[in-house]
Design a protein around this motif. Structure first.
Motif, PDB file in Angstrom:
ATOM      1  N   MET A   1      34.184  13.462 -20.803  1.00 49.47           N
ATOM      2  CA  MET A   1      35.409  14.123 -21.232  1.00 49.47           C
ATOM      3  C   MET A   1      35.988  13.415 -22.461  1.00 49.47           C
ATOM      4  O   MET A   1      36.000  12.192 -22.514  1.00 49.47           O
TER       5      MET A   1
ATOM      6  N   TYR B   1      31.688   9.956 -16.215  1.00 50.71           N
ATOM      7  CA  TYR B   1      31.563   9.835 -14.759  1.00 50.71           C
ATOM      8  C   TYR B   1      30.096   9.634 -14.395  1.00 50.71           C
ATOM      9  O   TYR B   1      29.240  10.421 -14.806  1.00 50.71           O
TER      10      TYR B   1
ATOM     11  N   ASP C   1      29.931   6.929  -8.165  1.00 51.25           N
ATOM     12  CA  ASP C   1      31.264   7.535  -8.086  1.00 51.25           C
ATOM     13  C   ASP C   1      32.201   6.808  -9.060  1.00 51.25           C
ATOM     14  O   ASP C   1      33.357   6.544  -8.755  1.00 51.25           O
TER      15      ASP C   1
ATOM     16  N   VAL D   1      34.256   6.430 -12.555  1.00 52.71           N
ATOM     17  CA  VAL D   1      34.870   6.992 -13.747  1.00 52.71           C
ATOM     18  C   VAL D   1      35.119   5.835 -14.697  1.00 52.71           C
ATOM     19  O   VAL D   1      35.804   4.882 -14.350  1.00 52.71           O
TER      20      VAL D   1
ATOM     21  N   ASP E   1      44.105  21.602 -17.031  1.00 53.12           N
ATOM     22  CA  ASP E   1      43.808  20.651 -15.941  1.00 53.12           C
ATOM     23  C   ASP E   1      42.310  20.446 -15.705  1.00 53.12           C
ATOM     24  O   ASP E   1      41.907  19.595 -14.921  1.00 53.12           O
TER      25      ASP E   1
ATOM     26  N   PHE F   1      40.491  19.181 -17.856  1.00 50.60           N
ATOM     27  CA  PHE F   1      40.172  17.945 -18.565  1.00 50.60           C
ATOM     28  C   PHE F   1      40.837  16.743 -17.893  1.00 50.60           C
ATOM     29  O   PHE F   1      41.595  15.998 -18.513  1.00 50.60           O
ATOM     30  N   THR F   2      40.578  16.608 -16.603  1.00 49.97           N
ATOM     31  CA  THR F   2      41.120  15.499 -15.820  1.00 49.97           C
ATOM     32  C   THR F   2      40.012  14.930 -14.945  1.00 49.97           C
ATOM     33  O   THR F   2      38.934  15.512 -14.809  1.00 49.97           O
ATOM     34  N   GLU F   3      40.323  13.787 -14.335  1.00 46.70           N
ATOM     35  CA  GLU F   3      39.331  13.093 -13.506  1.00 46.70           C
ATOM     36  C   GLU F   3      38.786  13.973 -12.377  1.00 46.70           C
ATOM     37  O   GLU F   3      37.629  13.860 -11.995  1.00 46.70           O
ATOM     38  N   ARG F   4      39.628  14.871 -11.866  1.00 41.61           N
ATOM     39  CA  ARG F   4      39.171  15.733 -10.780  1.00 41.61           C
ATOM     40  C   ARG F   4      37.879  16.458 -11.153  1.00 41.61           C
ATOM     41  O   ARG F   4      36.936  16.523 -10.371  1.00 41.61           O
ATOM     42  N   TYR F   5      37.868  17.024 -12.361  1.00 41.39           N
ATOM     43  CA  TYR F   5      36.708  17.834 -12.739  1.00 41.39           C
ATOM     44  C   TYR F   5      35.589  17.016 -13.374  1.00 41.39           C
ATOM     45  O   TYR F   5      34.490  17.522 -13.557  1.00 41.39           O
TER      46      TYR F   5
ATOM     47  N   LYS G   1      34.526  14.674 -11.692  1.00 33.83           N
ATOM     48  CA  LYS G   1      33.790  14.411 -10.455  1.00 33.83           C
ATOM     49  C   LYS G   1      33.162  15.659  -9.845  1.00 33.83           C
ATOM     50  O   LYS G   1      32.233  15.549  -9.059  1.00 33.83           O
ATOM     51  N   ALA G   2      33.707  16.815 -10.146  1.00 33.02           N
ATOM     52  CA  ALA G   2      33.167  18.059  -9.588  1.00 33.02           C
ATOM     53  C   ALA G   2      33.256  19.135 -10.654  1.00 33.02           C
ATOM     54  O   ALA G   2      34.330  19.395 -11.173  1.00 33.02           O
ATOM     55  N   PRO G   3      32.137  19.765 -11.012  1.00 35.44           N
ATOM     56  CA  PRO G   3      32.168  20.719 -12.126  1.00 35.44           C
ATOM     57  C   PRO G   3      33.108  21.893 -11.835  1.00 35.44           C
ATOM     58  O   PRO G   3      33.065  22.463 -10.752  1.00 35.44           O
TER      59      PRO G   3
ATOM     60  N   ARG H   1      31.366  19.700  -0.363  1.00 39.05           N
ATOM     61  CA  ARG H   1      32.680  19.647  -1.013  1.00 39.05           C
ATOM     62  C   ARG H   1      33.179  21.078  -1.178  1.00 39.05           C
ATOM     63  O   ARG H   1      32.440  21.947  -1.631  1.00 39.05           O
TER      64      ARG H   1
ATOM     65  N   TYR I   1      48.151  10.662 -15.364  1.00 35.55           N
ATOM     66  CA  TYR I   1      48.058  10.205 -16.742  1.00 35.55           C
ATOM     67  C   TYR I   1      49.474  10.036 -17.285  1.00 35.55           C
ATOM     68  O   TYR I   1      50.340  10.863 -17.041  1.00 35.55           O
TER      69      TYR I   1
END
Lengths: 287, 434
Positions: free
Chosen positions: A114, A128, A133, A135, A267, A269-273, A275-277, B114, B229
């Motif tokens: 990202m 990531y 796991d 980041v 959203d 463009f955050t850590e959540r995505y 980790k999961a596409p 998931r 953030y």
């Protein structure tokens, strides 16, 4: 656990995607450029470079593309990188966000990357690494270095701002079947190249060819854009090549499933995505 | 950080634990795969993986364990499927380890499902998975998830540093901050030297093995993170409720009251971190308060004192394709006076403020197909250190060759790296990815 190879691969490829996947020209701006460039009065060199930059890096408000990259060394041995890329413009001509998901080769598959691109400050970049796991935030002051072992520098692909160079319109001539402005650019401050010559298609207002020279006047690298496709009225490049003339090394990037204004949300463009596409990545709406 | 404190006699426990973990993970994995296969919303299942051979030798002569540190053949198969409602993933290793037992074993490294609920506001990841958070580079404060220090020190690939955990991970989004809640029904300890492959220095008087908390739900672990953030920086708060990941406590062994054994004392951790850009590089700051719940007064020398731990790090590119990073880590005992008073006559005291510095250098050459990596740990307080060197070459997209070395130094067997002083090793690995 800093798997730097993976990081470099992701880093470079994402920037490449950002720059290339969206390389296109907006129909409206083409029209604008055409009217601004009648046969009697030529536009300024800076306005040509700015227009090409905007068409190259900021078409529509967002975009998605599937990218295949092939790196070939002097012995003809090649390596490849495959990924899907999402882009969102935060501000036209300003900040952008990129998301990249690797689909191959096997050792980088499922790695994601990202970038929050900032034309003024350093970019913010994250990678990531799924097996850990992990980041990782990556330092991003490396604009002149090569990436992914490709022939593009980080700056080539993330977009060098037109105001960093002094531009001179030297002539008009035919290039790859199009009439083109030929612009000579020299960096305002000492940089990785001493001179660059760009052929910008008058019709598409996109660079067709760039030649980079070192301070001895020797040709170091050549960029070409070949293969264009109209996506919703936006002319997009489907194949782009960078050749290092001195090292006899070549990188070819091909784009498919290009789509614009997909409705990509901030959203993503955050850590959540990371980790999961996100669904927007996998679905490829509008393609 | 991997404070092993001269402990870790994991005798006989490994096998049982592994099979229990495997069973739980296998169930989760099969469940995941079953759901994938029965759900038309999912796309096709993709298969990839690698086969590799690893070989490593100890460079110190006359080691009681022999010269061979690593001699194994491994195959890894990964199955993945992404669909409308979520994804499923399986990572299975088939390992023939000629140092451990010369048998072929199957280990489920990952097996999870998931999915999202409540209009994408809640994400659940259930099954076996690696878990990581925090800002340290090979240093950990708020990351209490299990690590495999044996793999790390013996020269296995980086991905084996994280031991898999059977967990339910919940993510709650679209709030002012993101909530991550991890429920681990069974405590998973770190994998630490047992004396078989790497040296183990058992403290005097310890005659029994290691006791791990029972596999009941009351003995599980819970970890929580709140993050968001702020500008370009990521900030987070953390909480953990469980046990010290390495067996740092000493008590009468449950079975034999005449023997002293090692165990994992109860632990809670509260912490915070920040990471962002500064001075053309990336800084990271992290701190955590380790509440040693069985020794809050700090006067039990057999149980670790409560401590305040912190990491400060900075990384930047110093030349083309050359990255350097430095970190400082500290561990400050909170009741040092009480601890010192309670120590038996003549016993050596630990340092009140244990410190560690690290340096990493990463260089990429030859169109970035060759990676040169150096990582050093040095503790001025423990007077011990550890150096890691690695050269890897991507021959092609499929074939990668690596050569590396691990060096340990320290005069005292009671320190983390000093204990491993005889375990210096060099290793090589060839991997074919498919």
């Amino acid at each position: 656990m800093n798997t730097m190879n993976t990081i470099r691969v992701a880093l470079g490829a994402a920037l490449l995607a950002g720059a290339l996947g969206v390389q296109s020209v907006n129909a409206q701006t083409t029209e604008g450029a055409a009217t601004a460039a009648p046969t009697t009065t030529a536009p300024t060199a800076e306005s040509v470079m700015k227009q090409a930059h905007m068409n190259l890096f900021y078409p529509a408000d967002d975009g998605r593309a599937v990218v295949h990259m092939e790196l070939t060394d002097k012995r003809g041995k090649s390596r490849s990188r495959d990924f899907i890329m999402l882009r969102l413009d935060v501000e036209d001509g300003g900040e952008q966000k990129y998301y990249t998901w690797f689909t191959g080769p096997s050792d980088v598959k499922r790695t994601s990357f990202m970038v929050w691109k900032d034309p003024v400050k350093d970019d913010s970049r994250w990678i990531y690494i799924p097996a850990l796991d992990l980041v990782k935030r990556i330092s991003a002051n490396d604009k002149a270095s090569s990436f992914v072992g490709s022939d593009f520098s980080y700056e080539d692909v993330s977009g060098r701002h037109w105001s960093d160079d002094v531009h001179t319109l030297v002539r008009e001539e035919e290039q790859a079947g199009d009439m083109a402005w030929v612009v000579e650019s020299t960096p305002k401050e000492k940089d990785s190249f001493a001179k660059k010559i760009t052929w910008v298609s008058k019709e598409k207002m996109l660079p067709l060819r760039e030649e980079y020279f070192n301070d001895k006047g020797e040709l170091e690298r050549v960029f070409t854009a070949e293969g264009f496709v109209d996506v919703d009225g936006i002319i997009s490049v489907t194949k782009r090549t960078m050749t290092n003339e001195k090292k006899n090394h070549k990188t070819v990037v091909e784009f498919s499933e290009i789509s614009y204004d997909v409705g990509i949300e901030d959203d993503i463009f955050t850590e959540r995505y990371l980790k999961a596409p996100p669904k927007a990545l996998l679905e490829g709406e509008g393609s | 950080m991997m404070r092993t404190q001269q402990t870790n006699a994991a005798v006989g426990r490994r096998g049982e634990e592994r099979s229990a973990l495997f069973a739980a993970g296998a169930v989760a994995g099969l469940l995941a795969l079953g759901l994938v296969l029965s759900r038309p919303a999912f796309a096709d299942v993709e298969i990839d993986g690698f086969v590799e051979a690893d070989y490593g030798v100890a460079t110190v002569e006359e080691r009681p364990q022999g010269d061979i540190m690593l001699s194994e053949t491994r195959g890894q198969v990964r199955l993945s499927s992404y669909g409308e409602r979520g994804d499923a993933f399986l990572r299975l290793d088939v390992l023939h380890d000629r140092v451990a037992n010369d048998e072929t074993e199957i280990e489920l490294r990952e097996g999870y499902l998931r999915f999202t609920l409540f209009d994408d506001n809640l994400e659940a990841k259930v099954g076996r998975q690696p878990l990581t958070w925090g800002t340290g580079d090979l240093l950990f404060v708020n990351d209490l998830f299990p690590k495999d220090w044996v793999s790390f020190f013996a020269g296995r690939d980086d991905q084996y540093l994280k031991a898999p955990v059977d967990a339910l991970r919940l993510g709650l989004f679209n709030l002012p901050f993101t909530v991550d809640l991890v429920l681990m029904p069974e405590f998973t300890p770190d994998r630490t030297p047992t004396g078989e492959r790497l040296t183990l220095a058992v403290p005097e008087g310890i005659t029994a093995g290691v006791e791990t908390p029972s596999g009941t739900i009351e003995d599980g672990e819970v970890a929580l993170r709140l993050s968001r953030y702020v500008g370009g920086a990521s900030v987070a708060l953390y909480g953990y409720y469980g046990y010290f990941p390495t067996p740092q406590g000493v008590r009468d062994a449950a079975a034999k009251t005449t023997a002293l054994g090692l165990y994992h004392p109860e632990l809670s951790v509260y912490g915070a971190s920040a990471r962002g850009a500064a001075l053309s590089g990336v800084y990271s700051l992290e701190a955590g308060y380790y509440d040693s719940r069985e020794d809050r007064a700090g006067d039990d020398p057999q149980v670790p004192n409560s401590s305040l731990r912190h990491i400060a790090g900075f990384e930047r590119q110093v030349a083309e394709d050359l990255t350097a990073s430095v970190q400082h880590y500290g561990e400050w005992m909170q009741d040092f006076g009480a601890y010192e008073d309670a120590l038996p006559e003549g016993a050596a005291a630990a340092d009140e403020y244990r410190q560690l510095v690290t340096l990493r250098l990463e260089k990429l050459v030859h169109y970035q197909t060759v990676r040169l990596s150096l990582f050093g740990f040095w503790s001025p307080t423990d007077e011990d250190g550890h150096g890691r060197a690695l050269v890897s070459y991507d021959v092609s997209d499929e074939v990668k060759i690596s050569v590396g070395a691990n060096v340990f130094t320290g005069d005292s067997r009671a320190t983390t790296f000093g204990m491993l002083d005889d375990d210096d090793n060099v290793f090589t690995r060839v991997r074919y990815s498919f």
